[in-house]
Design a protein around this motif. Structure first.
Motif, short mmCIF file in Angstrom:
data_model
loop_
_atom_site.label_atom_id
_atom_site.label_comp_id
_atom_site.label_asym_id
_atom_site.label_seq_id
_atom_site.Cartn_x
_atom_site.Cartn_y
_atom_site.Cartn_z
N LEU A 132 0.74 -1.09 0.09
CA LEU A 132 -0.10 -0.09 -0.05
C LEU A 132 0.96 1.30 0.11
O LEU A 132 0.65 2.30 -0.82
N ILE A 133 1.97 1.28 0.77
CA ILE A 133 2.80 2.42 0.86
C ILE A 133 3.58 2.54 -0.35
O ILE A 133 3.51 3.79 -1.09
N ILE A 134 4.01 1.63 -1.02
CA ILE A 134 4.60 1.63 -2.32
C ILE A 134 3.62 2.01 -3.44
O ILE A 134 3.99 3.08 -4.09
N GLY A 135 2.50 1.69 -3.22
CA GLY A 135 1.47 2.21 -4.33
C GLY A 135 1.30 3.57 -4.14
O GLY A 135 1.23 4.41 -5.22
N VAL A 136 1.08 4.37 -3.12
CA VAL A 136 0.99 5.72 -2.73
C VAL A 136 1.97 6.46 -3.28
O VAL A 136 1.91 7.51 -4.05
N LEU A 137 3.15 6.00 -2.84
CA LEU A 137 4.46 6.80 -3.12
C LEU A 137 4.61 6.76 -4.64
O LEU A 137 5.15 7.70 -5.02
N ASN A 138 4.25 5.69 -5.34
CA ASN A 138 4.58 5.67 -6.80
C ASN A 138 3.57 6.78 -7.40
O ASN A 138 4.02 7.52 -8.58
N ASP A 139 2.62 6.98 -6.78
CA ASP A 139 1.65 8.11 -7.55
C ASP A 139 2.10 9.48 -7.20
O ASP A 139 1.84 10.56 -7.85
#
Length: 421
Positions: A284-291
């Motif tokens: 979830l963190i990586i997904g948010v950071l990616n955006d």
């Protein structure tokens, strides 16, 4: 759900369907395969090495099939492909229940791998890339996290069923249930884009409901596979895929590593439970950071967190708390396979022939999965320690940072040459 007036954009319903389809394919089939090895080996008198060889055959079939998978996605109705794929994959489980010779596992490893490769490797990145023109990182993060949760729920159930009902019944039950769940999810949630029905990519154009020409432009912009193969970005990405999979493969050896540091087998099991929670959190963190900060920065940050994890394993593994910290940090690397890898492909090469490019560079994933796991085992076998493997992982993490930088320089060259259009 289909109309433009719906408060929930249909792309999110596509994601719900993907979570079910891929969660079942990975959690109920791929991840539970190891649970059957011991009871089958014991009952049929097949050596564990001979039986588990079918998993290696599956990996080789995956390697061969990957380049074709992307072409199939571009050519045929993806709903039909999903249904065929799950029948091949889950149908192989049903077929295993009738086998009395190890050759049965070797033969059905082929359809098992073909179906599994399409659903677990290709389907998620391709559909999310098509349907999410913004927040694709979050979508990939949710998909990866949900897969981990479904796997954590399903595997204990499969294990108990094997004990209570036997492995033959369990193979059939798991296979048939997987086919039903996936086909229903496909029919209910997976649909084609249609302007008339209000089915368009999330975030296409300036608004979610941008006109069709804007949607087409967003969908088609990018580099062809032929031009991608001529760029340094392509080979840098292929290298990245290989290395991140090789790094993540060390997870298979971490329970043994923890025991070698003086902890009990029970503690090792608890530690892996913490790791699974870490995967959900990290996804979830990586997904948010990616955006928020971009794919390039997120990738580099993940590799740095991975290096911190390895340093803890090497120099602070006497502390149970530090082992937990190391496992959670390491999850930021392993989660990257399902989130960062497809995001890098989209960021570097766009959407024009995304499925074909992603399936081709994914050869690095398949090759590494065949090579890395036994390689770590041999390092431990010959040296009596995993330290050599951990230092190798440190080097691979550093190289991955370099490959990302090289890949983006290669993208700039493609743009300057007018090949990104």
């Amino acid at each position: 759900m289909e109309g433009k007036q719906s408060k929930i954009h249909y792309a999110w319903w596509i994601l719900v369907g993907l979570c079910i389809i891929i969660g079942v394919s990975k959690g109920a089939l791929n991840n539970s395969a190891s649970l059957f090895l011991t009871p089958v080996s014991n009952e049929l008198g097949i050596g564990m090495g001979n039986l588990s060889l079918y998993l290696s055959i599956s990996a080789i079939v995956t390697l061969v099939f990957l380049p074709f998978a992307g072409k199939l996605v571009a050519k045929y109705d993806i709903r039909m492909l999903i249904i065929i794929a799950i029948i091949l994959q889950a149908g192989s489980f049903v077929a295993f229940s009738f086998m009395n010779s190890v050759w049965g596992w070797y033969i059905f490893a082929l359809p098992l791998a073909v179906g599994g490769t399409f659903i677990t490797v290709i389907l998620g990145p391709v559909l999310i890339n098509q349907w999410f023109k913004k927040r694709s990182g979050l979508a990939l993060g949710i998909l990866a996290a949900t897969g981990g949760v479904i796997g954590a729920i399903v595997q204990p159930i499969v294990g108990k069923t094997i004990v209570s009902e036997g492995w033959r019944f369990s193979y059939v039950a798991v296979g048939v249930a997987a086919i039903i769940f996936v086909i229903v999810a496909t029919v209910v949630f997976i649909k084609k884009m249609s302007k008339e029905k209000g089915l368009y990519p999330y975030g296409a154009g300036d608004t979610e409901g941008g006109d069709q020409s804007a949607n087409n432009t967003a969908t088609d912009k990018g580099v062809t596979l032929a031009n991608a193969k001529k760029s340094s970005a392509f080979y840098a990405l292929l290298t990245f895929f290989f290395l991140i999979t090789a790094i993540a493969s060390f997870m298979m050896h971490i329970p043994t590593y923890i025991v070698t540091k003086g902890f009990s087998q029970e503690f090792a099991g608890s530690a892996m439970g913490v790791y699974m929670l870490g995967v959900v959190f990290a996804s979830l963190i990586i997904g948010v950071l990616n955006d928020k900060i971009g794919t390039k920065n997120t990738t580099i940050l993940s590799m740095i967190l991975g290096m911190a994890s390895v340093f803890i394993f090497l120099y602070a593994a006497s502390s149970s708390v530090m082992i937990f910290v190391a496992l959670i940090l390491f999850a930021f690397v392993t989660s990257g396979i399902g989130i960062i890898a497809p995001s890098l492909t989209s960021s570097l090469f766009g959407n024009k022939e995304y499925g074909q490019i992603y399936s081709t560079v994914s050869l690095g994933l398949a090759i590494a999965s065949i090579v890395a796991i036994p390689a770590y085992g041999y390092i431990f076998q010959f040296t009596g320690s995993y330290s050599g493997g951990l230092y190798t992982i440190l080097a691979m993490l550093a190289i991955n940072i370099v490959t990302v930088i090289i890949a983006y320089k290669g993208k700039e060259k493609l743009e300057k040459a007018g090949l990104w259009n």
